[in-house]
Design an enzyme around this catalytic site. Sequence first.
Site, PDB file in Angstrom:
ATOM      1  N   ARG A 254     -84.124 116.905  48.825  1.00  0.00           N
ATOM      2  CA  ARG A 254     -83.664 117.754  47.727  1.00  0.00           C
ATOM      3  C   ARG A 254     -84.855 118.509  47.135  1.00  0.00           C
ATOM      4  O   ARG A 254     -85.962 117.964  47.058  1.00  0.00           O
ATOM      5  CB  ARG A 254     -83.019 116.925  46.621  1.00  0.00           C
ATOM      6  CG  ARG A 254     -81.639 116.389  46.964  1.00  0.00           C
ATOM      7  CD  ARG A 254     -80.590 117.516  47.020  1.00  0.00           C
ATOM      8  NE  ARG A 254     -79.262 117.006  47.228  1.00  0.00           N
ATOM      9  CZ  ARG A 254     -78.660 116.923  48.429  1.00  0.00           C
ATOM     10  NH1 ARG A 254     -79.278 117.326  49.511  1.00  0.00           N
ATOM     11  NH2 ARG A 254     -77.427 116.485  48.507  1.00  0.00           N
ATOM     12  N   HIS A 302     -81.538 125.105  53.477  1.00  0.00           N
ATOM     13  CA  HIS A 302     -80.735 123.893  53.269  1.00  0.00           C
ATOM     14  C   HIS A 302     -79.700 123.729  54.398  1.00  0.00           C
ATOM     15  O   HIS A 302     -78.495 123.614  54.145  1.00  0.00           O
ATOM     16  CB  HIS A 302     -80.032 123.936  51.894  1.00  0.00           C
ATOM     17  CG  HIS A 302     -79.598 122.573  51.399  1.00  0.00           C
ATOM     18  ND1 HIS A 302     -79.610 122.205  50.086  1.00  0.00           N
ATOM     19  CD2 HIS A 302     -79.106 121.499  52.069  1.00  0.00           C
ATOM     20  CE1 HIS A 302     -79.158 120.973  49.961  1.00  0.00           C
ATOM     21  NE2 HIS A 302     -78.834 120.516  51.158  1.00  0.00           N
TER      22      HIS A 302
HETATM   23  P1  NDP Z   1     -79.498 106.382  51.796  1.00  0.00           P
HETATM   24  O1  NDP Z   1     -78.918 106.054  50.463  1.00  0.00           O
HETATM   25  O2  NDP Z   1     -78.872 105.798  53.001  1.00  0.00           O
HETATM   26  O3  NDP Z   1     -81.049 105.974  51.822  1.00  0.00           O
HETATM   27  C1  NDP Z   1     -81.892 106.218  50.752  1.00  0.00           C
HETATM   28  C2  NDP Z   1     -83.226 105.532  51.017  1.00  0.00           C
HETATM   29  O4  NDP Z   1     -84.122 105.876  49.964  1.00  0.00           O
HETATM   30  C3  NDP Z   1     -83.111 103.999  51.003  1.00  0.00           C
HETATM   31  O5  NDP Z   1     -83.932 103.443  51.985  1.00  0.00           O
HETATM   32  C4  NDP Z   1     -83.617 103.634  49.614  1.00  0.00           C
HETATM   33  O6  NDP Z   1     -84.188 102.333  49.534  1.00  0.00           O
HETATM   34  C5  NDP Z   1     -84.672 104.681  49.419  1.00  0.00           C
HETATM   35  N1  NDP Z   1     -84.950 104.859  47.984  1.00  0.00           N
HETATM   36  C6  NDP Z   1     -84.126 105.243  47.006  1.00  0.00           C
HETATM   37  N2  NDP Z   1     -84.750 105.260  45.819  1.00  0.00           N
HETATM   38  C7  NDP Z   1     -86.015 104.870  46.065  1.00  0.00           C
HETATM   39  C8  NDP Z   1     -87.155 104.673  45.257  1.00  0.00           C
HETATM   40  N3  NDP Z   1     -87.129 104.877  43.916  1.00  0.00           N
HETATM   41  N4  NDP Z   1     -88.287 104.261  45.837  1.00  0.00           N
HETATM   42  C9  NDP Z   1     -88.341 104.030  47.163  1.00  0.00           C
HETATM   43  N5  NDP Z   1     -87.293 104.210  48.006  1.00  0.00           N
HETATM   44  C10 NDP Z   1     -86.151 104.612  47.455  1.00  0.00           C
HETATM   45  O7  NDP Z   1     -79.529 107.969  51.886  1.00  0.00           O
HETATM   46  P2  NDP Z   1     -79.446 108.887  53.196  1.00  0.00           P
HETATM   47  O8  NDP Z   1     -80.479 108.455  54.137  1.00  0.00           O
HETATM   48  O9  NDP Z   1     -78.048 108.954  53.695  1.00  0.00           O
HETATM   49  O10 NDP Z   1     -79.763 110.332  52.590  1.00  0.00           O
HETATM   50  C11 NDP Z   1     -80.953 110.608  51.893  1.00  0.00           C
HETATM   51  C12 NDP Z   1     -80.858 111.961  51.204  1.00  0.00           C
HETATM   52  O11 NDP Z   1     -80.939 113.007  52.165  1.00  0.00           O
HETATM   53  C13 NDP Z   1     -79.551 112.254  50.485  1.00  0.00           C
HETATM   54  O12 NDP Z   1     -79.497 111.625  49.214  1.00  0.00           O
HETATM   55  C14 NDP Z   1     -79.585 113.766  50.367  1.00  0.00           C
HETATM   56  O13 NDP Z   1     -80.197 114.154  49.158  1.00  0.00           O
HETATM   57  C15 NDP Z   1     -80.465 114.198  51.528  1.00  0.00           C
HETATM   58  N6  NDP Z   1     -79.717 115.001  52.500  1.00  0.00           N
HETATM   59  C16 NDP Z   1     -80.143 116.271  52.771  1.00  0.00           C
HETATM   60  C17 NDP Z   1     -79.469 117.058  53.675  1.00  0.00           C
HETATM   61  C18 NDP Z   1     -79.934 118.433  54.001  1.00  0.00           C
HETATM   62  O14 NDP Z   1     -79.216 119.171  54.684  1.00  0.00           O
HETATM   63  N7  NDP Z   1     -81.108 118.841  53.574  1.00  0.00           N
HETATM   64  C19 NDP Z   1     -78.279 116.559  54.392  1.00  0.00           C
HETATM   65  C20 NDP Z   1     -77.937 115.214  54.058  1.00  0.00           C
HETATM   66  C21 NDP Z   1     -78.625 114.456  53.137  1.00  0.00           C
HETATM   67  P3  NDP Z   1     -83.291 101.034  49.778  1.00  0.00           P
HETATM   68  O15 NDP Z   1     -82.943 101.065  51.260  1.00  0.00           O
HETATM   69  O16 NDP Z   1     -84.157  99.907  49.431  1.00  0.00           O
HETATM   70  O17 NDP Z   1     -82.064 101.193  48.924  1.00  0.00           O
HETATM   71  C1  OXD Z   2     -75.808 116.574  51.777  1.00  0.00           C
HETATM   72  C2  OXD Z   2     -76.377 117.901  52.025  1.00  0.00           C
HETATM   73  O1  OXD Z   2     -76.229 115.881  50.846  1.00  0.00           O
HETATM   74  O2  OXD Z   2     -75.844 118.634  52.874  1.00  0.00           O
HETATM   75  O3  OXD Z   2     -74.896 116.185  52.530  1.00  0.00           O
HETATM   76  O4  OXD Z   2     -77.390 118.252  51.426  1.00  0.00           O
END
Ligand code: NDP
Ligand code: OXD
Length: 339
Positions: A254, A302
Amino acid sequence: MMSQSTGMAESDVERTGGPRPAAGQQAASQPIVVAYKSDPVRGAVWSAVFRSELPQASFRMWPEIGAGEEVEYLVAWVAPPDLERVLPNLKVLFSIGAGIDQLNLDAIPPHVTIVRMLDPDLTRGMVEYATFAVLALHRDIPHYVADQQASRWSYRSLQRAEERRVGIMGLGVLGQALAESLKFFGFPLRGWSASPKTIEGVETFSGPERLGTFLSGCDILVCLLPLTEDTRGILCHATFEQLPKGARLLNAARGGHLVEDDLIAALASGHVDCAILDVLQSEPPAADHALFKHPRVMITPHIASATLPQAAAQRVCRLIERHRSGLPMEGVIDRRRGY
Ligand code: NDP
Ligand code: OXD
């Protein structure tokens, strides 16, 4: 750990929720009213999927949703600000995206379950994009693009993948899938998450107290974190200065994770060598945005991944069936953590 059938992290399976009436209680008899509030062209695909896969549902496109009190399920990227008044009997809000930071959680009544999008196609899309971007950073592609634009023909020495350490911030569904893909190339891999993890072939770190140690071994830093109060602005001066000199950055999560002026300063000093950004604070950016025109920054609009309407609608049909049978749903978010 990834579930083999769905490509989802086990933590998401654990993070399930929803009401638990006696099994099958809500099933057949009650009408299922689903409101859809997003792009209408994609909505037509959703509507067709619901007609064939969940014919007992009344699928209504915003704003023609009929009596709001009949709606129990909402599919949306952003919810209406007066959600509680407009849909007083809403039970589940399905986010069209994997991230839910675009939702104002305070405006969504606590009894409404929020479910994010988990879909193997969305994961594959991100793996393709982030693998491409890590390889591009590793092989100096931002420099070659700048050279071409300046009609320059110059070589840079080749570095072995085994000598380029890649660190992934966020070891969730997407971060773990990316790590799996990068193993093939031989990069030493490390990852950082909130809770401790054991992942074969990845050196793992967790919590704020281990962030510095993690960063000190990242020649390429990839951000795949959710945007929360804890992670907003995490790609900032304090983070960059803990990276090795000449590190490279990929932000595919993001725009709110990145303090853009700090990246511009780190590029100017050479502490950060180059970057690939799929997301920005403001999308689209102003035409004269300093990063948009920066010769060592590649920007995409994006598009790292996307929710494909056919598969997403099928998934939501299955989740609604589970919810009505009192079964837990995958992808329920934890409001306290914000993801
Ligand atoms: P998940 O919820 O599966 O994973 C998030 C990871 O981040 C977890 O490992 C979590 O730790 C870790 N995390 C969260 N908060 C913290 C913190 N404060 N400190 C350290 N680690 C942290 O999310 P996804 O992998 O599915 O997606 C991640 C992000 O990707 C989405 O939220 C979205 O914003 C972005 N995205 C972007 C897209 C694009 O087109 N650019 C498309 C899709 C998604 P833990 O495992 O311990 O909970
Ligand atoms: C999502 C994205 O969060 O597309 O799925 O950014």
